[in-house]
Design an enzyme around this catalytic site. Structure first.
Site, PDB file in Angstrom:
ATOM      1  N   HIS A 110      -0.419 -14.740  14.859  1.00 51.51           N
ATOM      2  CA  HIS A 110       0.897 -14.240  15.268  1.00 51.51           C
ATOM      3  C   HIS A 110       1.840 -14.270  14.066  1.00 51.51           C
ATOM      4  CE1 HIS A 110       0.276 -14.524  19.774  1.00 51.51           C
ATOM      5  NE2 HIS A 110      -0.808 -15.120  19.283  1.00 51.51           N
ATOM      6  N   LEU A 132       6.172  -4.746  25.889  1.00 51.19           N
ATOM      7  CA  LEU A 132       6.244  -4.256  27.259  1.00 51.19           C
ATOM      8  C   LEU A 132       5.240  -5.061  28.087  1.00 51.19           C
ATOM      9  CD1 LEU A 132       6.361  -0.430  26.466  1.00 51.19           C
ATOM     10  CD2 LEU A 132       8.223  -2.107  26.468  1.00 51.19           C
ATOM     11  N   LYS A 169      -2.070  -8.142  28.227  1.00 51.83           N
ATOM     12  CA  LYS A 169      -1.613  -7.517  29.461  1.00 51.83           C
ATOM     13  C   LYS A 169      -0.907  -6.185  29.218  1.00 51.83           C
ATOM     14  CE  LYS A 169       0.787 -11.041  30.933  1.00 51.83           C
ATOM     15  NZ  LYS A 169       1.684 -11.833  31.809  1.00 51.83           N
ATOM     16  N   ARG A 241      -7.957 -11.588  20.705  1.00 48.70           N
ATOM     17  CA  ARG A 241      -7.220 -12.360  21.695  1.00 48.70           C
ATOM     18  C   ARG A 241      -8.123 -13.443  22.276  1.00 48.70           C
ATOM     19  NH1 ARG A 241      -2.013 -10.185  22.611  1.00 48.70           N
ATOM     20  NH2 ARG A 241      -1.744 -12.299  23.390  1.00 48.70           N
ATOM     21  N   HIS A 349      16.308  13.946 -35.832  1.00 49.70           N
ATOM     22  CA  HIS A 349      15.011  13.276 -35.857  1.00 49.70           C
ATOM     23  C   HIS A 349      14.301  13.569 -34.539  1.00 49.70           C
ATOM     24  CE1 HIS A 349      17.570  10.331 -33.732  1.00 49.70           C
ATOM     25  NE2 HIS A 349      16.442   9.944 -33.137  1.00 49.70           N
ATOM     26  N   ASP A 351      11.966  11.740 -31.410  1.00 53.27           N
ATOM     27  CA  ASP A 351      11.598  10.479 -30.779  1.00 53.27           C
ATOM     28  C   ASP A 351      10.230  10.640 -30.116  1.00 53.27           C
ATOM     29  OD1 ASP A 351      14.008   8.999 -31.324  1.00 53.27           O
ATOM     30  OD2 ASP A 351      15.015  10.274 -29.861  1.00 53.27           O
ATOM     31  N   LYS A 527      15.283  24.919   7.673  1.00 56.85           N
ATOM     32  CA  LYS A 527      14.752  23.559   7.566  1.00 56.85           C
ATOM     33  C   LYS A 527      13.523  23.479   8.474  1.00 56.85           C
ATOM     34  CE  LYS A 527      16.019  18.686   7.702  1.00 56.85           C
ATOM     35  NZ  LYS A 527      14.717  18.282   8.243  1.00 56.85           N
TER      36      LYS A 527
END
Length: 838
Positions: A110, A132, A169, A241, A349, A351, A527
């Site tokens: 649990h 529930l 249950k 269980r 320069h 990078d 959409k």
């Protein structure tokens, strides 16, 4: 035994844990080993409370929270200080720990709805749960009915619930808490869950109870909201269980909950389903990953970027600030990247930056990259930069560190041949712009001992070169020696396909901004309600066919799930490959409208047999709306209109592929078109905007319009009806109807949200009571405790959708309004004015 490198002694494997089925300890350990990939993500980093049955389920059970002296030292643990004690809890984070739990007769695990963070600090809850629990006279069918009612409410709150039959249950409903919801406390989540339970009880008093008192639960389902409390726990998904039979807390589909024969599953069935369907709860884990703390590797980049940040003020420079900043993505899997940026600062320069250990290791090249092996160039190592800097282009303000213009000169991926920190680096760069080349960086120390002085050298041996006589005598430490692991050859080795770019994301439009969205600056698109997908069409391998790859926003490979979309390969020209497009996978209903529920029937399937079976029920289409790469050339830096033109040029669509145009007119016209098409809303895209992969940008704004429907109020139910606490002066919900073409009232559902407290009293005063229901077809659970009203008052509600076609109702599937929200009375309308808004 050795389990993931941990030594464990497993004893008494023939001991029977479940006498009714003869299931042994060895079989329990087998189940745990098989189910671990699914169980562990849902239990990891959560303090576990264990229920142990040392003599099997027929014997005595006891809870155990605190670890004892027999616990192996390698078991991960965290402490929680209680009022009277401090307990050390096990973290079920790996298979070895799970196996040890099985050895100690722990059948039930649990865990709470929150996790420990990296440093041991409890994080905010990352999921909401509703338990529930059926009372006497109720069972799983009643729990399933309540689950469907709760689902409608949760979806209306922006949460997607996932059902789990508890193995005992009832049913558990989980929903991931993400984004803003991820900032809630356990107390706040409990309060929301409690209010949801009380609302269900008020609306369905004959079916739902929110009070724990056993005397109130006969024939009803308790919606137990209390397990969201930070001190409470719930059985972990996939845990066994301790019942007579080895049942499991098993994730289920919503379609299964409609089965009148719904029952709990045992461990053998769960393993079969896991093999067939995968983890149905996987989205629950994916949903909250964004709020988890970074990995130790990710955290290390914070330290490496201290110098970088110390030199820059985020309020004054547009440069990215890397891990910890709002726009910082996590490093992606795949080949490491490089970038060369042309930097017009005080002196021009270049990078040169290589992705390594979560940062961009950087050198400044005053004369750029060498093109002749006989000419080495100076390279000065600078501070590490964040990975986000690899896509940075812009102007650093004058007076700031590195002030000037930065543009990307070249970028791509690289193969690493050698990396000795602070000494030597040899790499082969792969670039679409400037081809492949092999370079070496060697630290020289400089004349004055400057440890940042390096040289960059273009090696004599280059990708694709045949072996040359002068290379044969090169010594192993010589960068001009051919790579030891891969002798030089005439043909370069095939590279794996490039990882899919992340899609650009839209921002919800703030109300104040909507009025300013004019068609001269913004385009308006539909959409779509589906799965976002980055679509790649690669050049075929010699003798092979073109391949279409689909990748979800989260990086999931959707290709095997939607094989019919391979049809796109025949709709593009070879001259435009490789090609990367942005779109949405949708499932259309009979009216051509995207329906997300239909698409869910195709989600997560990868086995060909399962995919083919689902295809026969639900076909999918692909809607394309942007282009990222065309012919290997990135077009993300082009404005929206040019990218759309490229998309229209390169794809010749036919079903199942579509390239719809933007909607005509301004925002009002676009929203009206979208509303008439019963679509979700509109996305406004700034016409001059570039495509920003992986970024949520205000150059794309989503506007979801609320659908409205005029309704006739035919009755009301008191607040807390059926609970003994009802107040006949206050309405909990209103019962709604719409007349059909013959003027006969049809029940279309109820509305219980959107009211102010004064509104709930006002509606009771406005309605004219009658003795009998003015219409037929009101479900028993919704008619219970109803006060009926004369059907002469018209109101307006917003809603999310209809459960079925309201223009073509059927007795077996009557249309109902979903997610209704009260807007107010329409005193200017009469009963004859109310029609279904088409």
């Amino acid at each position: 035994m050795s389990v993931e490198g941990r030594r464990l002694q497993l004893t008494n494997l023939d001991k029977v844990y479940y006498p009714a089925t003869g299931t042994t300890k060895g079989e329990v350990l087998h189940y745990l080993a098989q189910v671990a990939p699914a169980l562990l993500p849902h239990a990891a980093n959560r303090p576990a409370t264990r229920k142990r049955w040392p003599d099997g389920v027929a014997g005595q059970m006891f809870f155990q929270k605190n670890l004892d002296a027999s616990t192996p030292s390698w078991v991960r643990r965290r402490s929680i200080k209680h009022r009277t004690s401090t307990n050390d809890y096990v973290l079920v984070n790996d298979l070895a720990t799970l196996t040890w739990l099985g050895q100690t007769a722990t059948l039930e695990v649990h865990v709470p709805q929150w996790q420990f963070g990296r440093t041991g600090t409890p994080l905010p809850p990352d999921r909401l749960v509703l338990d529930l629990d059926p009372g006497p006279g109720a069972g799983l069918p009643e729990c399933a009915e309540v689950a469907r009612l709760a689902r409608d409410i949760l979806v209306g709150m922006g949460l997607e619930p996932f059902p789990v039959t508890s193995g005992s249950k009832g049913i558990h409903l989980y929903a991931a808490l993400t984004g803003e919801t991820g900032d809630l406390t356990s107390d706040a989540v409990s309060a929301v869950a409690k209010e949801l339970a009380r609302h269900l009880e008020s609306e369905h008093p004959d079916l739902v109870v929110s009070d724990m008192k056993k005397a109130l639960r006969a024939g009803k389902v308790l919606v137990d909201w209390s397990q969201n409390n930070g001190a409470k726990t719930t059985i972990a998904p996939y845990s066994l269980r301790g019942r007579d039979h080895p049942t499991v807390a098993a994730p289920r589909t919503w379609e299964e909950l409609d089965d009148p024969g719904l029952r709990h599953l045992d461990w053998t069935e769960v393993l079969e389903r896991l093999e067939r369907d995968g983890d149905l709860l996987a989205p629950l884990v994916q949903g909250h990953l964004a709020q988890l703390e970074p990995t130790p590797e990710r955290m290390a980049t914070f330290e490496r970027l201290e110098t970088y940040r110390a030199k820059r003020d985020p309020g004054k420079t547009p440069e990215p600030f890397g891990p910890g900043s709002p726009d910082s993505p996590a490093p992606e899997a795949g080949d490491p990247t490089f970038v060369v940026q042309e930097h017009h600062a005080r002196r021009l320069h270049w990078d040169f930056r290589l992705e390594h250990d979560g940062v961009l290791v950087s050198w400044a090249l005053p004369r750029g990259e060498p093109t002749d092996p006989a000419q080495n160039h100076l390279a000065v190592q600078t501070e590490d930069h964040p990975l986000e800097y690899g896509s940075f282009e812009g102007t650093i303000p004058a007076g700031e560190y590195g002030g000037g213009e930065v543009t990307i000169w070249d970028a791509g991926t690289y193969e690493l041949e050698k990396w000795r920190d602070g000494e030597e680096v040899i790499v082969t760069l792969h670039s679409e712009r400037r081809g492949s080349r092999r370079l070496a960086l060697i630290r020289t120390g400089g004349r004055d001992g400057d440890e940042n002085s390096w040289l960059i050298h273009r090696t004599k041996s280059q990708p694709g070169d045949a072996e040359r006589p002068e290379d044969r005598g090169a010594h192993p430490g010589d960068p001009d020696a051919p790579p030891a692991a891969e002798p030089a050859r005439a043909e370069p080795r095939a590279k794996p396909p490039a990882p899919a770019p992340l899609p650009m994301l839209a921002t919800t439009a703030p109300p104040a901004a909507v009025a300013r969205l004019g068609p001269e600056d913004w385009a308006f698109e539909v959409k779509w309600d589906g799965f976002r997908a980055v679509v790649q069409v690669d050049e075929p391998e010699p003798g092979g066919d073109r391949a279409v790859r689909l990748t979800s926003r989260s990086g999931q490979d959707l290709t095997p799930t939607f094989p019919e979309l391979q049809a796109l390969a025949a709709m593009v020209s070879a001259d435009d490959l490789p090609l990367v497009l942005d779109g949405e996978v949708v499932a259309l209903d009979s009216g051509g409208r995207p329906e997300f529920r239909r698409l869910q029937q195709r989600a997560g399937l990868v086995k060909p047999r399962d995919v083919e079976k689902a295809r026969r029920r639900v076909a999918v289409d692909l809607v394309l709306f942007d282009a990222l790469i065309v012919g290997g050339r990135p077009v993300t830096d082009q404005p929206y209109a040019e990218r759309r033109a490229e998309l229209a040029r390169v794809v010749t669509p036919r079903r199942p592929v579509h390239v719809p145009d933007a909607l005509d007119g301004g925002l009002a016209e676009a929203l009206e078109t979208s509303r008439l098409m019963r679509l979700e809303g509109v996305v406004a895209k700034r016409r001059r905007s570039e495509y920003a992969p992986g970024r949520r940008s205000r150059d794309w704004l989503k506007i979801k319009h609320a659908r409205t429907q005029e309704v006739v109020v035919v009755g009301w139910r008191p607040l807390h009806a059926g609970t003994g606490r009802e107040d006949p002066r206050v309405a909990g919900s209103l019962l709604l109807a719409v007349p059909d073409d013959d003027g006969v009232l049809r029940y279309v559902g109820k509305v219980g949200t959107g009211f102010k407290e004064a509104d709930r009293r006002d509606v009771v005063r406005r309605l004219r009571p009658v003795d009998d229901a003015p219409l037929d077809g009101v479900p028993r659970t919704e008619a219970a405790h109803a006060r009926w009203a004369a059907p002469d008052r018209v109101a307006e509600v917003t809603y999310g959708d209809w459960t079925s076609d309201p223009t073509n109702p059927s007795e077996s599937d009557p249309p109902r309004l979903r997610h209704s929200v009260w807007r107010g009375w329409r005193d200017d309308k009469s009963l004859g004015d109310v029609v279904v808004e088409r």
